[in-house]
Design an enzyme around this catalytic site. Structure first.
Site, PDB file in Angstrom:
ATOM      1  N   GLU A 181       0.794  -1.239   0.000  1.00 55.65           N
ATOM      2  CA  GLU A 181       0.000   0.000   0.000  1.00 55.65           C
ATOM      3  C   GLU A 181       0.823   1.285   0.000  1.00 55.65           C
ATOM      4  OE1 GLU A 181      -2.730  -0.231   3.286  1.00 55.65           O
ATOM      5  OE2 GLU A 181      -3.985  -1.716   2.319  1.00 55.65           O
ATOM      6  N   GLU A 368      -5.833  -8.489   0.829  1.00 57.11           N
ATOM      7  CA  GLU A 368      -6.522  -8.098   2.070  1.00 57.11           C
ATOM      8  C   GLU A 368      -7.979  -7.810   1.766  1.00 57.11           C
ATOM      9  OE1 GLU A 368      -4.819  -4.822   4.342  1.00 57.11           O
ATOM     10  OE2 GLU A 368      -2.800  -5.597   3.963  1.00 57.11           O
TER      11      GLU A 368
HETATM   12  O1  IFM Z   1      -4.454  -2.859   9.136  1.00 58.72           O
HETATM   13  C1  IFM Z   1      -4.368  -2.355   7.833  1.00 58.72           C
HETATM   14  C2  IFM Z   1      -3.177  -2.937   7.112  1.00 58.72           C
HETATM   15  O2  IFM Z   1      -1.990  -2.678   7.782  1.00 58.72           O
HETATM   16  C3  IFM Z   1      -3.058  -2.359   5.727  1.00 58.72           C
HETATM   17  N1  IFM Z   1      -4.307  -2.430   5.011  1.00 58.72           N
HETATM   18  C4  IFM Z   1      -5.496  -1.977   5.690  1.00 58.72           C
HETATM   19  C5  IFM Z   1      -5.599  -2.687   7.033  1.00 58.72           C
HETATM   20  C6  IFM Z   1      -6.905  -2.305   7.738  1.00 58.72           C
HETATM   21  O3  IFM Z   1      -6.981  -0.940   7.960  1.00 58.72           O
END
Ligand code: IFM
Length: 462
Positions: A181, A368
């Site tokens: 990210e 994710e």
């Molecule tokens: O916890 C975070 C993660 O570190 C990166 N992506 C989003 C998740 C949820 O906010």
């Protein structure tokens, strides 16, 4: 594709697992030679900015540092035993650079590597494929002090670190991702001022972004040179951005916003160039780019095998000539009835179809996707998380539809494996399939983990 029933099954080799990151899960923030990361530092020095949610609720900041996570460092064997019992065939984790090379460059901390040896060997012994991120935000503080991502030396530092990790885990780790990210740790960190290091400097953010892309290419090249086998890619957050209205101006604004948040990273990673249309329409960005940026990317480019997408939320965007990128977020009205959070499962399908159409040569993983619910202090209530069960079911169904629609989708990772430390809210919001008591570190499966187990074991969604 021919179907003779409404049963939704996943291919045998489809990866289904959970994810977590080093600084959010491990704890042991200063043990066995680990040095502080940027996240350790800024959580302490800028707690009010970093954890706005809990400041509002008046929770004591002293209990909200990433020092303990879910204590994965001490209890990884039990966590991995749980993963095995869940029937998942993969787990996504990140390595903590400050645990492996505490000064950022130079001497390697053997104790740090030994910890990850134990974790990876245990995963493999349990039949769980490790998916390893090199960097999930926790840059060694020592490197931040030397200029961090904004330093032109960053690609060298990252390449040295990648070399240590690749050489050490070659043959055991087959799935690698370089960064997680960059839209958060670079754009939100250097341009929007919402994330460490809380700066609002567009020029610096674009330079830091360029450095991160060059560093990513270096690691990908090295991976090929070392003949690592397996696959390498990178992880980006995707936000399906829908137009606020039926006006063509809003459609353009939505496209620009999606380009700013996602394609500005994904296109260079897949194709070696930025979305130039975005720069042409937004001279403010183009004029702030480092000199010779396009040629520099082109010369250094090394294509990925896959892109990971992290999907949580959608956005509605309207044209606004005065806003950056000529677009402003107006509202998000796609919420699932009954859920408080902004949850729109079909946004995952839209994102995957976008990947199919815009990045046809690249395999995709959903790296994710997850739902956070508040820390109520009531264990029963938190473990009876029907809301997370329906969240999972609806998103799994979208994966199946994506596969049916020809998306080159390799797997899915639920975020996260167990209640951990969360950006912006510390321990106050929880994503886990496993409930964790943050004082004693006692663990308990939530209802959602039992549901996940059925999907993982049967490779099918009901
Ligand atoms: O916890 C975070 C993660 O570190 C990166 N992506 C989003 C998740 C949820 O906010």
């Amino acid at each position: 594709m021919y179907r003779d029933s409404f049963t939704m099954t996943f291919p045998d080799d489809f990866l289904i697992g959970t994810a977590n990151s080093a600084f959010q899960s491990e704890g042991a923030a200063d043990r066995d030679g680990k040095s502080p990361s940027m996240m350790d530092h800024f959580a302490r020095t800028h707690a009010g900015q970093f954890l706005p949610g809990i400041v509002k609720k008046g929770i004591r900041m002293t209990e909200e540092f990433p020092d303990d996570g879910c204590c994965f460092y001490d209890h990884f064997e039990e966590f991995i035993d749980d993963m095995k019992a869940t029937g998942q065939n993969t787990y996504r984790l990140s390595l903590a650079w400050p645990r492996i090379i505490p000064d950022g460059t130079g001497a390697v901390n053997e104790q740090g590597l030994a910890f990850y040896d134990r974790v990876i060997d245990k995963l493999l012994a349990c039949g769980i494929e490790p998916f390893v991120d090199l960097l999930h935000w926790d840059l060694p503080m020592a490197l931040y002090e030397r200029g961090g991502y904004a330093s032109r030396e960053f690609p060298d530092w990252f390449e040295q670190y990648a070399k240590v990790c690749f050489a050490h885990f070659k043959g055991r780790v087959r799935l690698w991702s370089t960064v997680n990210e960059p839209c958060v740790f670079i754009t939100s960190g250097y341009a929007d001022g919402r994330f460490p290091p809380f700066e609002k400097d567009l020029r610096k953010s674009l330079l830091a972004g360029q450095n991160v892309l060059l560093a990513h290419y270096r690691a990908v090249k090295l991976f090929r040179e070392l003949d690592m086998g397996g696959k390498i890619g990178a992880v980006n957050a995707i936000i399906p951005v829908y137009p606020a209205d039926f006006r063509p101006e809003d459609m353009d604004a939505a496209r620009r916003q999606a380009q700013l948040r996602f394609d500005i990273w994904a296109e260079p990673m897949a194709y070696g160039h930025y979305p130039e249309q975005f720069f042409d329409e937004c001279p403010m960005y183009k004029n702030a780019m480092p000199e010779g940026y396009a040629q520099e990317l082109k010369d250094a480019f090394a294509p990925v095998d896959f892109l990971g997408i992290n999907y949580y939320v959608t956005s509605r965007t309207a044209d606004d000539p005065d806003a950056p990128a000529r677009s402003k977020r107006v509202q998000t009205f796609y919420t699932q009835p009954g859920l408080k959070n902004d949850v729109y499962p079909a946004g995952l399908l839209d994102s995957l179809l976008y990947m199919r159409d815009h990045y046809p040569d690249v395999e995709v993983f959903v790296t994710e996707n997850g739902l956070c619910t508040p820390n109520t202090g009531d264990e029963e209530e938190e473990c009876n998380d029907d809301v997370r069960v329906s969240y999972l079911r609806e998103h799994f169904r979208m994966l199946w539809r994506a596969l049916q629609s020809g998306v080159n989708l390799g797997g899915y990772y639920y975020w996260n494996d167990a209640d951990s430390y969360e950006q912006l809210s510390g321990y106050d919001q929880r994503f886990g399939l496993t409930w964790v008591d943050h004082k004693t570190f006692r663990r308990r499966w939530k209802k959602s983990r039992y549901y996940f187990q059925k999907v993982a074991q049967n490779h099918m969604v009901d």
